[in-house]
Design a protein around this motif. Structure first.
Motif, PDB file in Angstrom:
ATOM      1  N   PRO A 140      40.525  91.374   0.506  1.00 37.62           N
ATOM      2  CA  PRO A 140      39.227  90.888   0.025  1.00 37.62           C
ATOM      3  C   PRO A 140      38.360  91.894  -0.718  1.00 37.62           C
ATOM      4  O   PRO A 140      37.183  91.611  -0.954  1.00 37.62           O
ATOM      5  N   ALA A 141      38.879  93.063  -1.081  1.00 41.15           N
ATOM      6  CA  ALA A 141      38.110  93.966  -1.936  1.00 41.15           C
ATOM      7  C   ALA A 141      37.937  93.309  -3.314  1.00 41.15           C
ATOM      8  O   ALA A 141      38.732  92.450  -3.708  1.00 41.15           O
ATOM      9  N   PRO A 142      36.927  93.710  -4.061  1.00 44.94           N
ATOM     10  CA  PRO A 142      36.616  93.022  -5.318  1.00 44.94           C
ATOM     11  C   PRO A 142      37.397  93.515  -6.522  1.00 44.94           C
ATOM     12  O   PRO A 142      37.253  92.969  -7.620  1.00 44.94           O
ATOM     13  N   MET A 169      38.220  84.311  -0.864  1.00 45.70           N
ATOM     14  CA  MET A 169      36.781  84.076  -0.870  1.00 45.70           C
ATOM     15  C   MET A 169      36.024  85.388  -0.690  1.00 45.70           C
ATOM     16  O   MET A 169      34.963  85.590  -1.287  1.00 45.70           O
ATOM     17  N   GLY A 170      36.581  86.302   0.124  1.00 49.88           N
ATOM     18  CA  GLY A 170      35.946  87.597   0.304  1.00 49.88           C
ATOM     19  C   GLY A 170      35.902  88.397  -0.982  1.00 49.88           C
ATOM     20  O   GLY A 170      34.901  89.059  -1.285  1.00 49.88           O
ATOM     21  N   ALA A 171      36.992  88.353  -1.745  1.00 49.39           N
ATOM     22  CA  ALA A 171      37.028  89.073  -3.021  1.00 49.39           C
ATOM     23  C   ALA A 171      36.013  88.493  -3.998  1.00 49.39           C
ATOM     24  O   ALA A 171      35.339  89.229  -4.721  1.00 49.39           O
ATOM     25  N   ARG A 173      33.245  86.883  -3.234  1.00 47.87           N
ATOM     26  CA  ARG A 173      31.905  87.234  -2.754  1.00 47.87           C
ATOM     27  C   ARG A 173      31.578  88.694  -3.046  1.00 47.87           C
ATOM     28  O   ARG A 173      30.471  89.017  -3.509  1.00 47.87           O
ATOM     29  N   ALA A 174      32.530  89.595  -2.794  1.00 41.15           N
ATOM     30  CA  ALA A 174      32.288  91.022  -3.005  1.00 41.15           C
ATOM     31  C   ALA A 174      32.063  91.348  -4.477  1.00 41.15           C
ATOM     32  O   ALA A 174      31.329  92.285  -4.805  1.00 41.15           O
ATOM     33  N   ALA A 175      32.693  90.572  -5.354  1.00 42.56           N
ATOM     34  CA  ALA A 175      32.539  90.807  -6.790  1.00 42.56           C
ATOM     35  C   ALA A 175      31.311  90.119  -7.363  1.00 42.56           C
ATOM     36  O   ALA A 175      30.941  90.386  -8.510  1.00 42.56           O
ATOM     37  N   GLY A 176      30.715  89.220  -6.594  1.00 43.91           N
ATOM     38  CA  GLY A 176      29.583  88.453  -7.097  1.00 43.91           C
ATOM     39  C   GLY A 176      29.982  87.204  -7.842  1.00 43.91           C
ATOM     40  O   GLY A 176      29.173  86.613  -8.561  1.00 43.91           O
ATOM     41  N   ILE A 192      37.933  78.221   6.637  1.00 44.65           N
ATOM     42  CA  ILE A 192      37.391  76.999   6.040  1.00 44.65           C
ATOM     43  C   ILE A 192      35.903  76.896   6.328  1.00 44.65           C
ATOM     44  O   ILE A 192      35.098  76.575   5.448  1.00 44.65           O
ATOM     45  N   GLN A 193      35.525  77.195   7.551  1.00 47.10           N
ATOM     46  CA  GLN A 193      34.117  77.120   7.920  1.00 47.10           C
ATOM     47  C   GLN A 193      33.265  78.113   7.141  1.00 47.10           C
ATOM     48  O   GLN A 193      32.107  77.835   6.811  1.00 47.10           O
ATOM     49  N   ALA A 194      33.816  79.273   6.842  1.00 49.45           N
ATOM     50  CA  ALA A 194      33.046  80.315   6.160  1.00 49.45           C
ATOM     51  C   ALA A 194      33.035  80.171   4.649  1.00 49.45           C
ATOM     52  O   ALA A 194      32.230  80.822   3.978  1.00 49.45           O
ATOM     53  N   ALA A 195      33.902  79.335   4.108  1.00 48.10           N
ATOM     54  CA  ALA A 195      34.015  79.226   2.646  1.00 48.10           C
ATOM     55  C   ALA A 195      32.748  78.620   2.036  1.00 48.10           C
ATOM     56  O   ALA A 195      32.153  77.708   2.605  1.00 48.10           O
ATOM     57  N   PRO A 196      32.344  79.105   0.869  1.00 43.49           N
ATOM     58  CA  PRO A 196      31.163  78.546   0.207  1.00 43.49           C
ATOM     59  C   PRO A 196      31.383  77.133  -0.305  1.00 43.49           C
ATOM     60  O   PRO A 196      30.433  76.352  -0.427  1.00 43.49           O
TER      61      PRO A 196
END
Length: 226
Positions: A140-142, A169-171, A173-176, A192-196
Protein backbone atom coordinates in the motif's frame (compact mmCIF):
# COMPACT_ATOMS: atom_id res chain seq x y z
CA UNK A 1 -3.13 -8.76 -5.83
CA UNK A 2 -2.72 -12.31 -4.57
CA UNK A 3 -2.19 -12.76 -0.85
CA UNK A 4 -2.48 -16.56 -0.77
CA UNK A 5 0.53 -18.56 0.27
CA UNK A 6 1.68 -21.21 -2.14
CA UNK A 7 4.53 -23.67 -2.14
CA UNK A 8 6.29 -23.15 -5.47
CA UNK A 9 9.43 -25.05 -6.50
CA UNK A 10 12.69 -23.83 -4.96
CA UNK A 11 14.03 -20.83 -6.86
CA UNK A 12 16.73 -21.47 -9.42
CA UNK A 13 18.42 -18.15 -8.68
CA UNK A 14 19.03 -16.05 -5.57
CA UNK A 15 16.12 -13.84 -4.55
CA UNK A 16 16.29 -10.36 -6.00
CA UNK A 17 16.38 -7.66 -3.34
CA UNK A 18 15.53 -3.97 -3.50
CA UNK A 19 17.92 -2.38 -6.00
CA UNK A 20 16.99 1.13 -4.91
CA UNK A 21 15.75 2.10 -8.33
CA UNK A 22 12.06 2.04 -7.59
CA UNK A 23 9.36 0.47 -9.77
CA UNK A 24 9.67 -0.81 -13.29
CA UNK A 25 7.84 1.40 -15.77
CA UNK A 26 6.61 0.45 -19.22
CA UNK A 27 5.03 2.88 -21.64
CA UNK A 28 2.22 2.25 -24.06
CA UNK A 29 0.88 4.57 -26.78
CA UNK A 30 1.15 8.31 -26.11
CA UNK A 31 -1.64 9.61 -23.90
CA UNK A 32 -3.56 12.56 -25.28
CA UNK A 33 -4.47 13.73 -21.81
CA UNK A 34 -7.82 13.68 -20.01
CA UNK A 35 -10.99 14.24 -21.96
CA UNK A 36 -11.69 17.97 -22.16
CA UNK A 37 -15.39 17.42 -21.90
CA UNK A 38 -14.85 15.63 -18.59
CA UNK A 39 -13.40 18.54 -16.68
CA UNK A 40 -16.76 19.99 -15.66
CA UNK A 41 -17.96 16.56 -14.54
CA UNK A 42 -14.87 15.83 -12.45
CA UNK A 43 -13.87 12.82 -14.49
CA UNK A 44 -10.53 11.30 -13.52
CA UNK A 45 -7.52 12.25 -15.64
CA UNK A 46 -6.08 8.72 -15.32
CA UNK A 47 -7.54 5.34 -14.34
CA UNK A 48 -5.12 2.82 -12.84
CA UNK A 49 -6.02 -0.85 -12.41
CA UNK A 50 -4.45 -3.49 -10.22
CA UNK A 51 -3.46 -6.50 -12.35
CA UNK A 52 -4.03 -9.82 -10.57
CA UNK A 53 -7.55 -10.34 -9.29
CA UNK A 54 -8.69 -7.12 -10.95
CA UNK A 55 -7.90 -7.03 -14.67
CA UNK A 56 -6.89 -10.70 -14.93
CA UNK A 57 -7.50 -13.83 -12.90
CA UNK A 58 -5.18 -14.20 -9.95
CA UNK A 59 -2.64 -16.94 -10.74
CA UNK A 60 0.03 -16.79 -8.01
CA UNK A 61 3.46 -15.80 -9.36
CA UNK A 62 2.33 -16.23 -12.93
CA UNK A 63 5.02 -15.83 -15.57
CA UNK A 64 3.21 -17.71 -18.33
CA UNK A 65 1.23 -15.58 -20.83
CA UNK A 66 -0.85 -18.64 -21.76
CA UNK A 67 -2.38 -18.62 -18.27
CA UNK A 68 -3.62 -15.03 -18.50
CA UNK A 69 -7.43 -14.84 -18.38
CA UNK A 70 -9.42 -11.63 -18.19
CA UNK A 71 -11.68 -10.99 -15.23
CA UNK A 72 -15.43 -10.58 -15.92
CA UNK A 73 -16.27 -7.23 -17.57
CA UNK A 74 -12.58 -6.24 -17.81
CA UNK A 75 -12.72 -5.76 -21.58
CA UNK A 76 -15.86 -3.63 -21.39
CA UNK A 77 -14.49 -1.61 -18.48
CA UNK A 78 -11.29 -0.75 -20.33
CA UNK A 79 -13.24 0.07 -23.48
CA UNK A 80 -15.47 2.45 -21.54
CA UNK A 81 -12.49 4.34 -20.12
CA UNK A 82 -10.94 4.58 -23.59
CA UNK A 83 -14.20 5.84 -25.06
CA UNK A 84 -14.17 8.65 -22.50
CA UNK A 85 -10.70 9.69 -23.68
CA UNK A 86 -9.02 8.91 -20.36
CA UNK A 87 -5.56 7.31 -20.20
CA UNK A 88 -5.26 3.89 -18.55
CA UNK A 89 -2.55 2.12 -16.63
CA UNK A 90 -1.69 -0.76 -14.36
CA UNK A 91 -0.07 -0.69 -10.90
CA UNK A 92 1.03 -4.15 -9.78
CA UNK A 93 3.06 -5.74 -6.97
CA UNK A 94 5.15 -8.61 -8.35
CA UNK A 95 7.07 -9.92 -5.36
CA UNK A 96 7.77 -13.15 -7.25
CA UNK A 97 10.74 -11.31 -8.75
CA UNK A 98 12.26 -10.61 -5.33
CA UNK A 99 11.52 -14.19 -4.28
CA UNK A 100 13.40 -15.56 -7.30
CA UNK A 101 10.24 -17.12 -8.75
CA UNK A 102 9.84 -14.74 -11.71
CA UNK A 103 12.20 -13.01 -14.08
CA UNK A 104 11.72 -9.56 -15.55
CA UNK A 105 11.26 -11.20 -18.95
CA UNK A 106 8.37 -13.28 -17.60
CA UNK A 107 6.70 -10.24 -16.06
CA UNK A 108 7.10 -8.46 -19.37
CA UNK A 109 5.65 -11.41 -21.28
CA UNK A 110 2.54 -11.35 -19.10
CA UNK A 111 2.29 -7.57 -19.56
CA UNK A 112 2.41 -7.95 -23.32
CA UNK A 113 -0.31 -10.60 -23.18
CA UNK A 114 -2.59 -8.32 -21.17
CA UNK A 115 -1.98 -5.57 -23.72
CA UNK A 116 -2.85 -8.03 -26.50
CA UNK A 117 -6.15 -8.90 -24.83
CA UNK A 118 -7.18 -5.38 -23.84
CA UNK A 119 -5.27 -3.18 -26.25
CA UNK A 120 -2.11 -1.30 -25.21
CA UNK A 121 -2.41 0.58 -21.94
CA UNK A 122 -0.65 3.91 -21.53
CA UNK A 123 1.57 3.06 -18.56
CA UNK A 124 2.53 0.08 -16.42
CA UNK A 125 4.18 0.54 -13.01
CA UNK A 126 5.41 -2.69 -11.42
CA UNK A 127 7.03 -3.22 -8.03
CA UNK A 128 9.52 -6.12 -8.21
CA UNK A 129 10.38 -5.97 -4.51
CA UNK A 130 9.43 -8.18 -1.58
CA UNK A 131 7.57 -7.24 1.61
CA UNK A 132 10.79 -6.81 3.56
CA UNK A 133 12.74 -4.81 0.99
CA UNK A 134 11.72 -1.43 2.34
CA UNK A 135 10.87 0.08 -1.04
CA UNK A 136 8.44 2.93 -1.49
CA UNK A 137 6.59 1.38 -4.40
CA UNK A 138 5.08 -1.83 -3.03
CA UNK A 139 1.38 -1.25 -2.40
CA UNK A 140 0.00 0.00 0.00
CA UNK A 141 2.86 2.49 -0.38
CA UNK A 142 2.05 5.21 -2.93
CA UNK A 143 5.10 4.79 -5.17
CA UNK A 144 3.47 2.90 -8.04
CA UNK A 145 0.55 5.31 -8.26
CA UNK A 146 2.84 8.34 -8.07
CA UNK A 147 5.22 6.89 -10.67
CA UNK A 148 2.39 6.17 -13.13
CA UNK A 149 0.93 9.63 -12.62
CA UNK A 150 4.35 11.23 -13.01
CA UNK A 151 5.04 9.39 -16.24
CA UNK A 152 1.84 10.79 -17.77
CA UNK A 153 1.99 14.20 -16.12
CA UNK A 154 -1.25 13.70 -14.19
CA UNK A 155 -1.70 15.00 -10.62
CA UNK A 156 -2.34 12.07 -8.31
CA UNK A 157 -5.41 13.85 -6.96
CA UNK A 158 -6.98 13.47 -10.41
CA UNK A 159 -6.24 9.74 -10.69
CA UNK A 160 -8.41 6.79 -9.71
CA UNK A 161 -7.25 3.33 -8.63
CA UNK A 162 -9.40 0.22 -9.01
CA UNK A 163 -8.31 -2.92 -7.17
CA UNK A 164 -9.47 -5.97 -5.28
CA UNK A 165 -7.76 -5.73 -1.87
CA UNK A 166 -6.97 -3.23 0.84
CA UNK A 167 -3.39 -2.65 -0.36
CA UNK A 168 -4.78 -1.16 -3.57
CA UNK A 169 -7.01 1.20 -1.61
CA UNK A 170 -4.12 2.03 0.73
CA UNK A 171 -1.90 2.99 -2.20
CA UNK A 172 -4.64 5.19 -3.64
CA UNK A 173 -5.21 6.89 -0.31
CA UNK A 174 -1.49 7.42 0.35
CA UNK A 175 -1.04 8.98 -3.08
CA UNK A 176 -4.09 11.20 -2.74
CA UNK A 177 -5.97 9.38 -5.51
CA UNK A 178 -9.51 8.05 -5.53
CA UNK A 179 -10.00 4.34 -4.82
CA UNK A 180 -12.73 1.88 -5.75
CA UNK A 181 -12.67 -1.70 -4.47
CA UNK A 182 -14.00 -4.58 -6.57
CA UNK A 183 -14.02 -7.51 -4.12
CA UNK A 184 -13.19 -11.11 -4.99
CA UNK A 185 -13.30 -14.20 -2.76
CA UNK A 186 -9.86 -13.30 -1.33
CA UNK A 187 -10.93 -9.79 -0.28
CA UNK A 188 -11.25 -9.55 3.49
CA UNK A 189 -14.42 -8.26 5.11
CA UNK A 190 -12.52 -5.52 6.90
CA UNK A 191 -11.06 -4.35 3.59
CA UNK A 192 -14.55 -4.01 2.16
CA UNK A 193 -15.70 -2.09 5.20
CA UNK A 194 -12.75 0.29 5.01
CA UNK A 195 -12.94 0.94 1.27
CA UNK A 196 -14.06 4.42 0.18
CA UNK A 197 -16.25 2.88 -2.54
CA UNK A 198 -17.18 -0.69 -3.45
CA UNK A 199 -18.46 -2.02 -6.79
CA UNK A 200 -19.52 -5.57 -7.72
CA UNK A 201 -17.48 -5.65 -10.94
CA UNK A 202 -15.05 -3.63 -13.00
CA UNK A 203 -17.57 -2.20 -15.42
CA UNK A 204 -19.72 -0.90 -12.58
CA UNK A 205 -16.64 0.66 -10.97
CA UNK A 206 -15.78 2.43 -14.21
CA UNK A 207 -19.34 3.61 -14.66
CA UNK A 208 -19.16 5.16 -11.20
CA UNK A 209 -16.02 7.06 -12.19
CA UNK A 210 -17.51 8.21 -15.48
CA UNK A 211 -20.75 9.38 -13.85
CA UNK A 212 -19.10 11.25 -10.96
CA UNK A 213 -20.42 14.74 -10.52
CA UNK A 214 -19.82 16.83 -7.41
CA UNK A 215 -23.01 18.74 -8.21
CA UNK A 216 -25.09 15.63 -7.67
CA UNK A 217 -24.75 13.46 -10.75
CA UNK A 218 -26.16 9.94 -11.00
CA UNK A 219 -24.46 7.06 -9.21
CA UNK A 220 -25.46 3.50 -10.08
CA UNK A 221 -27.67 1.91 -7.45
CA UNK A 222 -25.51 -1.22 -7.23
CA UNK A 223 -22.47 0.74 -6.10
CA UNK A 224 -21.92 1.49 -2.44
CA UNK A 225 -19.86 4.62 -1.96
CA UNK A 226 -18.69 5.42 1.54
Amino acid sequence: MNRRLVAPPPPAAPARRDDGRGPWLADGPPARGPARRGAARALPALVLFDRDGTLVEDVPYNGDPARVRLMPTARDAVAAVRAAGIPLGVVSNQSGVARGLLTRDQVEAVRRRVDELLGPLHVWAICPHGPGDGCGCRKPAPGLVLAACGRLGVPAARAAVIGDIGADMGAARAAGARGILVPTPVTRAEEIQAAPAVAPDLLTAVRLLLSSDPEGGHRPMEVEER
